[in-house]
Every structure is written in C-alpha cells, then in structure tokens.
Design a protein around this motif. Structure first.
Motif, PDB file in Angstrom:
ATOM      1  N   GLY A 115       0.822  -1.203   0.000  1.00  0.00           N
ATOM      2  CA  GLY A 115       0.000   0.000   0.000  1.00  0.00           C
ATOM      3  C   GLY A 115       0.854   1.250   0.000  1.00  0.00           C
ATOM      4  N   VAL A 116       0.193   2.385  -0.191  1.00  0.00           N
ATOM      5  CA  VAL A 116       0.881   3.674  -0.117  1.00  0.00           C
ATOM      6  C   VAL A 116       0.128   4.568   0.864  1.00  0.00           C
ATOM      7  N   ALA A 121       4.430   7.235   0.760  1.00  0.00           N
ATOM      8  CA  ALA A 121       5.441   6.247   1.118  1.00  0.00           C
ATOM      9  C   ALA A 121       4.859   4.851   0.882  1.00  0.00           C
ATOM     10  N   ALA A 122       5.662   3.965   0.277  1.00  0.00           N
ATOM     11  CA  ALA A 122       5.200   2.609  -0.035  1.00  0.00           C
ATOM     12  C   ALA A 122       5.528   1.657   1.107  1.00  0.00           C
ATOM     13  N   SER A 140       1.913  -4.531  11.475  1.00  0.00           N
ATOM     14  CA  SER A 140       3.296  -4.069  11.380  1.00  0.00           C
ATOM     15  C   SER A 140       3.706  -3.990   9.910  1.00  0.00           C
ATOM     16  N   TRP A 141       3.678  -2.782   9.361  1.00  0.00           N
ATOM     17  CA  TRP A 141       4.010  -2.559   7.955  1.00  0.00           C
ATOM     18  C   TRP A 141       5.501  -2.308   7.797  1.00  0.00           C
ATOM     19  N   SER A 142       6.089  -2.823   6.708  1.00  0.00           N
ATOM     20  CA  SER A 142       7.505  -2.612   6.404  1.00  0.00           C
ATOM     21  C   SER A 142       7.637  -1.531   5.333  1.00  0.00           C
ATOM     22  N   ASN A 143       8.504  -0.548   5.573  1.00  0.00           N
ATOM     23  CA  ASN A 143       8.717   0.528   4.614  1.00  0.00           C
ATOM     24  C   ASN A 143       9.539   0.013   3.431  1.00  0.00           C
ATOM     25  N   GLY A 179      11.217  -7.826   2.321  1.00  0.00           N
ATOM     26  CA  GLY A 179      12.564  -7.281   2.217  1.00  0.00           C
ATOM     27  C   GLY A 179      13.124  -7.324   0.807  1.00  0.00           C
ATOM     28  N   ASN A 180      14.311  -6.738   0.630  1.00  0.00           N
ATOM     29  CA  ASN A 180      15.079  -6.784  -0.619  1.00  0.00           C
ATOM     30  C   ASN A 180      14.306  -6.195  -1.792  1.00  0.00           C
ATOM     31  N   SER A 181      13.685  -5.054  -1.588  1.00  0.00           N
ATOM     32  CA  SER A 181      12.829  -4.463  -2.623  1.00  0.00           C
ATOM     33  C   SER A 181      13.609  -3.463  -3.474  1.00  0.00           C
ATOM     34  N   ARG A 182      14.483  -3.963  -4.345  1.00  0.00           N
ATOM     35  CA  ARG A 182      15.200  -3.092  -5.271  1.00  0.00           C
ATOM     36  C   ARG A 182      14.259  -2.693  -6.400  1.00  0.00           C
TER      37      ARG A 182
END
Length: 259
Positions: A115-116, A121-122, A140-143, A179-182
């Motif tokens: 979500g945004v 911010a995503a 618990s959202w991860s940025n 994680g690892n969101s390139r």
C-alpha cells in the motif's frame, strides 16, 4: 428502441480495438474503481460504497465508505474515505485495523499486502501477518523505501507509479519478509498501474489512455514494451484477472473486455 440503439452505438464506438473486445459490464452506477483477483471482482462507486459481483449483479457490502478496495490471495482489503483507515473483510464484515493508514492497498501479490500512505510512502505487510490478521492487534508494515502514489503486485513482482507519474518495477520483493525491494525505473508515464495474478500489467496515464506491458515472462518479468489498448473514452481505472480486463471510464461506465 432509439435509446437502446444509441447506447449500443456508443459501446461500439468505445470498444473498437484490435486486441480486445469490449462490452458494457454488469451495470454499476457511477463506478470509480475496480479490482479483480482469483475469479472475484469488487468495485467502489463515487459515493464510496464497496460492491461485490455475484453473477451479473452487484451487491453492496457495507455502509462504510471507502476510497479503494482490493481482492486477491491476501483476501479483501480496503481503505476508508475517512482517515485512510485500513480494513480487512473478515467473516462477513469489514474490520478496521490499527497501525498505519493507507491511501491505496493491493492484495493481489503472493499473499502479502502492499500500500501507499497519504505521504506517498510505499509499505508492505508480510504474507503471514496478512493471512493471520483477525481484527486485533496493530499491523506491522515494512517501509519499502520508495515514494509511490500507487502500487500493485503479481506473479513476477511489483509495479508502482510515483507522484511524477514515473513507473517502477521490483522483482525482488519477498512476500514472506517484505525485504530486498530493489526498484528499477521503467520507461513510460502512468497515473496508476494494475498487475494481474498471472503477471499481466496495465497502466493508465494522466490523459486516460490505457496500455498493456508486452513481453512479460519468467525470463523477462519487467517485459519489453508498452502496447496501446484502444479505448475511445478516457479511462480512470482498470483491473485484470482470468482473461477479463475490467475498465472504468472517467464517466463512470464499466466495461468488460476479452481477447
């Protein structure tokens, strides 16, 4: 009879395209946004009500007013018009969550919810948290360290558009860890992007033009080029699932398109 003939003429005018055959979808007055996943379809109208499609009829799901609703492997999630609160549909009711507020959410990935926020911010909600949430406790959202105004995920990764209408793609977002969101920038310009469960990608630009991403595969998850989907009326929102392309025009007309 004249009215019917005129309406059919309008539909023909709207839906002439080499790749897609479009007809009026199940009628929903003042449609604004639509989302399809796993054979299910939900939509919101200009009054903020969420509807669920059963057969050829729409059924209103709640008196709560929402800006955006999304259905997929992670379930049915929505964001409210008041405060951008995040809701999950649980046991026949929309249940509000505590934690971050979101302007738009997407449940079409591999079990995660993305979500945004109102500040563009995503964020990502891990698949285990999304599936286990029953209405208690804080999510618990991860940025995702990317400024976006719209985000959608599917089979081969996640796509997003930012406040400048630039398009981004991430193949490496893990649904289990977020994680690892390139992110890689993709050529083109879009106001919104929707990804089907099978990896199909469609975008709508600021002029209401509709495009499909060509060349998407496991070897080329980002695809190769954009192909125009010709619609003779500006498009506001789209969603794709199981061979059906759902289109909402800026005038609130709902179209269902197939190859």
């Amino acid at each position: 009879m004249r009215a019917v003939a005129a309406f059919l003429l309008v539909l023909c005018y709207l839906a002439v395209t080499h790749a897609w055959r479009c007809n009026e979808g199940p009628r929903l007055s003042s449609a604004r946004q639509i989302d399809a996943g796993q054979g299910k379809v939900v939509a919101t109208n200009s009054y903020g009500y969420v509807y669920f499609l059963i057969g050829s009829s729409w059924y209103r799901m709640s008196s709560i007013r929402f800006d955006h609703a999304s259905i997929g492997p992670a379930g049915l999630w929505a964001t409210s018009t008041s405060g951008n609160r995040v809701y999950k549909y649980i046991a026949g009711n929309f249940v509000v969550s505590s934690g971050l507020s979101m302007r738009q959410v997407d449940a079409g990935g591999n079990g995660q919810v993305v979500g945004v926020s109102s500040s563009s911010a995503a964020y990502c909600l891990r698949s285990d948290l999304a599936s286990s949430y029953k209405g208690s406790g804080s999510l618990s959202w991860s940025n995702l360290s990317r400024v976006l105004k719209y985000i959608s995920c599917g089979k081969y990764g996640c796509w997003g558009t930012d406040t400048s209408h630039q398009i981004y793609f991430s193949q490496t977002l893990s649904p289990t860890t977020c994680g690892n969101s390139r992110w890689s920038q993709i050529s083109g310009s879009a106001a919104m992007v929707e990804v089907g469960t099978d990896g199909s990608v469609f975008v709508v630009n600021s002029s209401g033009q509709l495009f499909q991403r060509s060349g998407i595969s496991s070897r080329s998850p980002q695809g190769t080029t954009w192909t125009t989907v010709s619609m003779r009326m500006p498009v506001r929102h789209v969603s794709y699932d199981l061979g059906n392309l759902w289109v909402v025009t800026t005038s609130g007309l709902l179209m269902k398109c197939t190859h």
